[in-house]
Scaffold this motif. Structure first.
Motif, PDB file in Angstrom:
ATOM      1  N   TRP A   6      -4.203  -3.501  -6.226  1.00 50.24           N
ATOM      2  CA  TRP A   6      -3.449  -2.809  -7.279  1.00 50.24           C
ATOM      3  C   TRP A   6      -3.229  -3.748  -8.457  1.00 50.24           C
ATOM      4  O   TRP A   6      -2.828  -4.889  -8.270  1.00 50.24           O
ATOM      5  CB  TRP A   6      -2.103  -2.358  -6.709  1.00 50.24           C
ATOM      6  CG  TRP A   6      -1.217  -1.618  -7.668  1.00 50.24           C
ATOM      7  CD1 TRP A   6      -0.075  -2.094  -8.241  1.00 50.24           C
ATOM      8  CD2 TRP A   6      -1.379  -0.283  -8.152  1.00 50.24           C
ATOM      9  NE1 TRP A   6       0.487  -1.128  -9.053  1.00 50.24           N
ATOM     10  CE2 TRP A   6      -0.301  -0.002  -9.023  1.00 50.24           C
ATOM     11  CE3 TRP A   6      -2.345   0.713  -7.943  1.00 50.24           C
ATOM     12  CZ2 TRP A   6      -0.146   1.220  -9.670  1.00 50.24           C
ATOM     13  CZ3 TRP A   6      -2.201   1.932  -8.592  1.00 50.24           C
ATOM     14  CH2 TRP A   6      -1.107   2.176  -9.438  1.00 50.24           C
ATOM     15  N   TYR A  15      -3.513   0.601 -11.745  1.00 48.48           N
ATOM     16  CA  TYR A  15      -4.691   1.237 -11.157  1.00 48.48           C
ATOM     17  C   TYR A  15      -5.153   0.466  -9.919  1.00 48.48           C
ATOM     18  O   TYR A  15      -4.851  -0.723  -9.741  1.00 48.48           O
ATOM     19  CB  TYR A  15      -5.834   1.310 -12.174  1.00 48.48           C
ATOM     20  CG  TYR A  15      -6.335  -0.043 -12.637  1.00 48.48           C
ATOM     21  CD1 TYR A  15      -7.333  -0.718 -11.933  1.00 48.48           C
ATOM     22  CD2 TYR A  15      -5.811  -0.656 -13.774  1.00 48.48           C
ATOM     23  CE1 TYR A  15      -7.785  -1.969 -12.349  1.00 48.48           C
ATOM     24  CE2 TYR A  15      -6.254  -1.893 -14.193  1.00 48.48           C
ATOM     25  CZ  TYR A  15      -7.237  -2.543 -13.476  1.00 48.48           C
ATOM     26  OH  TYR A  15      -7.674  -3.779 -13.874  1.00 48.48           O
ATOM     27  N   TRP A  16      -5.897   1.152  -9.075  1.00 49.57           N
ATOM     28  CA  TRP A  16      -6.569   0.537  -7.930  1.00 49.57           C
ATOM     29  C   TRP A  16      -7.958   0.065  -8.360  1.00 49.57           C
ATOM     30  O   TRP A  16      -8.708   0.833  -8.974  1.00 49.57           O
ATOM     31  CB  TRP A  16      -6.725   1.542  -6.784  1.00 49.57           C
ATOM     32  CG  TRP A  16      -5.429   1.991  -6.162  1.00 49.57           C
ATOM     33  CD1 TRP A  16      -4.792   3.179  -6.342  1.00 49.57           C
ATOM     34  CD2 TRP A  16      -4.629   1.238  -5.240  1.00 49.57           C
ATOM     35  NE1 TRP A  16      -3.636   3.228  -5.605  1.00 49.57           N
ATOM     36  CE2 TRP A  16      -3.509   2.037  -4.915  1.00 49.57           C
ATOM     37  CE3 TRP A  16      -4.732  -0.034  -4.667  1.00 49.57           C
ATOM     38  CZ2 TRP A  16      -2.515   1.631  -4.037  1.00 49.57           C
ATOM     39  CZ3 TRP A  16      -3.745  -0.454  -3.791  1.00 49.57           C
ATOM     40  CH2 TRP A  16      -2.648   0.372  -3.485  1.00 49.57           C
ATOM     41  N   ASP A  32       0.813  -1.206   0.000  1.00 50.35           N
ATOM     42  CA  ASP A  32       0.000   0.000   0.000  1.00 50.35           C
ATOM     43  C   ASP A  32       0.850   1.261   0.000  1.00 50.35           C
ATOM     44  O   ASP A  32       0.480   2.275  -0.586  1.00 50.35           O
ATOM     45  CB  ASP A  32      -0.924   0.013   1.215  1.00 50.35           C
ATOM     46  CG  ASP A  32      -1.972  -1.077   1.155  1.00 50.35           C
ATOM     47  OD1 ASP A  32      -2.268  -1.523   0.050  1.00 50.35           O
ATOM     48  OD2 ASP A  32      -2.471  -1.484   2.216  1.00 50.35           O
ATOM     49  N   ALA A  42       4.163   3.650  -6.929  1.00 53.17           N
ATOM     50  CA  ALA A  42       3.438   2.884  -7.957  1.00 53.17           C
ATOM     51  C   ALA A  42       4.378   2.100  -8.854  1.00 53.17           C
ATOM     52  O   ALA A  42       4.047   1.016  -9.323  1.00 53.17           O
ATOM     53  CB  ALA A  42       2.580   3.832  -8.787  1.00 53.17           C
ATOM     54  N   GLU A  96      -2.906   8.861  -8.753  1.00 52.27           N
ATOM     55  CA  GLU A  96      -3.118   7.450  -9.061  1.00 52.27           C
ATOM     56  C   GLU A  96      -4.551   7.206  -9.536  1.00 52.27           C
ATOM     57  O   GLU A  96      -5.497   7.851  -9.095  1.00 52.27           O
ATOM     58  CB  GLU A  96      -2.792   6.590  -7.841  1.00 52.27           C
ATOM     59  CG  GLU A  96      -1.304   6.549  -7.543  1.00 52.27           C
ATOM     60  CD  GLU A  96      -0.939   5.644  -6.382  1.00 52.27           C
ATOM     61  OE1 GLU A  96       0.240   5.253  -6.305  1.00 52.27           O
ATOM     62  OE2 GLU A  96      -1.823   5.326  -5.547  1.00 52.27           O
ATOM     63  N   ILE A 142      -3.974   6.016  -1.028  1.00 55.14           N
ATOM     64  CA  ILE A 142      -3.945   6.318  -2.456  1.00 55.14           C
ATOM     65  C   ILE A 142      -3.121   7.584  -2.641  1.00 55.14           C
ATOM     66  O   ILE A 142      -3.391   8.602  -1.992  1.00 55.14           O
ATOM     67  CB  ILE A 142      -5.369   6.525  -3.014  1.00 55.14           C
ATOM     68  CG1 ILE A 142      -6.312   5.394  -2.590  1.00 55.14           C
ATOM     69  CG2 ILE A 142      -5.326   6.675  -4.530  1.00 55.14           C
ATOM     70  CD1 ILE A 142      -5.940   4.044  -3.103  1.00 55.14           C
ATOM     71  N   ARG A 198       5.351  -1.092  -6.798  1.00 58.66           N
ATOM     72  CA  ARG A 198       4.288  -1.835  -6.117  1.00 58.66           C
ATOM     73  C   ARG A 198       3.957  -3.114  -6.878  1.00 58.66           C
ATOM     74  O   ARG A 198       3.876  -3.121  -8.111  1.00 58.66           O
ATOM     75  CB  ARG A 198       3.043  -0.936  -6.015  1.00 58.66           C
ATOM     76  CG  ARG A 198       1.931  -1.485  -5.158  1.00 58.66           C
ATOM     77  CD  ARG A 198       0.724  -0.560  -5.186  1.00 58.66           C
ATOM     78  NE  ARG A 198       0.996   0.694  -4.518  1.00 58.66           N
ATOM     79  CZ  ARG A 198       0.777   1.894  -5.067  1.00 58.66           C
ATOM     80  NH1 ARG A 198       0.310   1.977  -6.299  1.00 58.66           N
ATOM     81  NH2 ARG A 198       1.038   2.985  -4.397  1.00 58.66           N
ATOM     82  N   TYR A 201       1.783  -6.073  -8.453  1.00 57.52           N
ATOM     83  CA  TYR A 201       0.427  -6.218  -8.975  1.00 57.52           C
ATOM     84  C   TYR A 201      -0.253  -7.402  -8.296  1.00 57.52           C
ATOM     85  O   TYR A 201       0.391  -8.391  -7.931  1.00 57.52           O
ATOM     86  CB  TYR A 201       0.450  -6.441 -10.485  1.00 57.52           C
ATOM     87  CG  TYR A 201       0.980  -5.255 -11.259  1.00 57.52           C
ATOM     88  CD1 TYR A 201       0.460  -3.986 -11.048  1.00 57.52           C
ATOM     89  CD2 TYR A 201       1.990  -5.414 -12.203  1.00 57.52           C
ATOM     90  CE1 TYR A 201       0.933  -2.895 -11.767  1.00 57.52           C
ATOM     91  CE2 TYR A 201       2.471  -4.329 -12.929  1.00 57.52           C
ATOM     92  CZ  TYR A 201       1.947  -3.073 -12.699  1.00 57.52           C
ATOM     93  OH  TYR A 201       2.426  -2.000 -13.388  1.00 57.52           O
TER      94      TYR A 201
END
Length: 424
Positions: A47, A62-63, A5, A9, A334, A330, A12, A14
């Motif tokens: 994510w 993307y979230w 979290d 990005a 994003e 977030i 992070r 997937y």
């Protein structure tokens, strides 16, 4: 907060469940929702990798917003989650999204002004005229459908019924020349079904998408220019004359609205019609219940038609600043994708969401979005068309058998391409 979290990005990880690849969207709705159901049970948001890019544009991911409650929260807080940076799940430059989606890529107060401009054209007189036109068109379309059924051969319900009413409605409303209606309808369907290889191969999709956009945009700008010099008693004349706070729509803006109206106003109602007809044919007891008191019961039934079909699968937002959703941090900029298809099967918001039930009394569906400023402007028109069309279908069409529907391969539209119907 987990390390995932809080990570940038670019680094992070997937989620293990890939909901971005075309192969996922080629699966049927229920099969896909088994995946979304797993995501709904996980804490916070998840994510995901971006879908394959059609345009020369890259994004980090993307979230996924999959729960009804979280979608409502994001939708109703435009100060936290903007539409102005794009509403597409697919990687697509905002410079291309704005002309193809008009005021969907705006936030209040700009969005509010444009919404008021469009709404101001729907006077009570215009609405009454529209309703009488829809009623007459629905009766005529079903009459033609019955004549086709009488031959005994299979008839494609999508081509004979579903696609006809919304396009005729839009054409009557804004005055599209009858000779141009098919071209406009085909462009609208192809534009938002362009991920289906029946329309275009992957390498051709960007060019194909923009070609369909051009057809729709030119139809709108040409008609706007004509109505400014030769006004009629129709909606397009009212739109070009509408004024709010000293502002009027330009021809280019009317063209953009035409793209939105021809696609969102056409394809969504078309898909809801096909899915609802299939559901009622397969559940004769519900059809009989509805016919016992049609006028009193059709309102709730239409809401179930829309929930069950969920014609628009998702839209996206972007975080304005660092914030939290469902306990997940977030970061500013994003992307969040709001999966209405998941919200409409959320067990925490709906009783028995995998059952088609026109008798349900609690139906907090997201078929018109998650609420807030971007709640579907054409919701009243979609409801009116479904109510009037299904009155004709249910009171006039005899018992029929359905062939297996062929679905549009799309990550945006829950569509039926073809559905054979034959008189029993």
């Amino acid at each position: 907060m987990s390390p995932i979290d809080s990570a940038p990005a670019t680094s992070r990880r997937y989620h293990r469940l890939d909901i971005s690849q075309p192969a996922f969207w080629a699966r049927d709705f229920r099969d896909r929702d088994e995946v979304f159901a797993q995501l709904r049970t996980e804490p916070g948001l998840t994510w995901h990798a971006p879908p394959p890019a059609v345009f020369p544009h890259s994004e980090p991911g993307y979230w996924a917003v999959t729960r009804h409650e979280d979608i409502a929260f994001v939708s109703r807080h435009p100060e936290l989650f903007t539409s102005a940076l794009g509403i597409s799940m697919d990687p697509m430059p905002i410079e291309l999204q704005r002309p193809t989606t008009f005021f969907l890529t705006m936030d209040p107060p700009q969005h509010t002004r444009y919404r008021r401009l469009i709404s101001s054209a729907f006077t009570p007189k215009q609405v009454r005229r529209i309703e009488s036109q829809i009623r007459a068109n629905a009766a005529g379309i079903v009459g033609e459908f019955l004549a086709d059924l009488s031959s005994g051969a299979p008839v494609d319900f999508v081509d004979s019924v579903s696609r006809k009413l919304p396009m005729r409605t839009i054409s009557d409303m804004i005055g599209i020349d009858p000779a141009e209606r098919d071209a406009v309808a085909q462009a609208a369907e192809a534009m938002f079904g362009s991920s289906d290889e029946e329309y275009a191969a992957l390498a051709e999709r960007a060019e194909f998408f923009m070609a369909q956009f051009g057809i729709l945009h030119r139809a709108g700008t040409d008609l706007a220019r004509l109505r400014r010099t030769e006004p009629r008693d129709d909606l397009m004349s009212a739109i070009v004359a509408a004024e709010v706070d000293g502002h009027r729509l330009t021809d280019e803006e009317v063209g953009a609205f035409m793209v939105l109206l021809a696609s969102a106003g056409n394809d969504t109602t078309k898909q809801a019609t096909s899915h609802a007809f299939e559901a009622l044919v397969e559940r004769p007891a519900q059809r009989e219940w509805l016919l016992e008191d049609f006028d009193a019961r059709i309102g709730g039934a239409v809401e179930e038609f829309i929930r069950w079909s969920t014609p628009v699968l998702h839209f996206a937002r972007h975080a304005v600043s660092d914030t939290d959703v469902a306990g997940t941090r977030i970061r500013a900029g994003e992307k969040l994708v709001l999966f209405y298809c998941s919200a409409n099967r959320d067990e925490t918001a709906l009783d028995d969401p995998h059952i088609f039930d026109i008798t349900r009394t609690r139906n907090t569906h997201s078929g018109f979005g998650g609420g807030g400023a971007h709640f579907c402007l054409g919701a009243w028109l979609a409801r009116m068309q479904l109510r009037l069309l299904f009155h004709e279908l249910l009171t006039r069409v005899p018992e029929v058998a359905l062939g297996k529907p062929e679905y549009v391969h799309s990550d945006f539209i829950h569509g039926v391409k073809r559905m054979a119907v034959q008189r029993v």
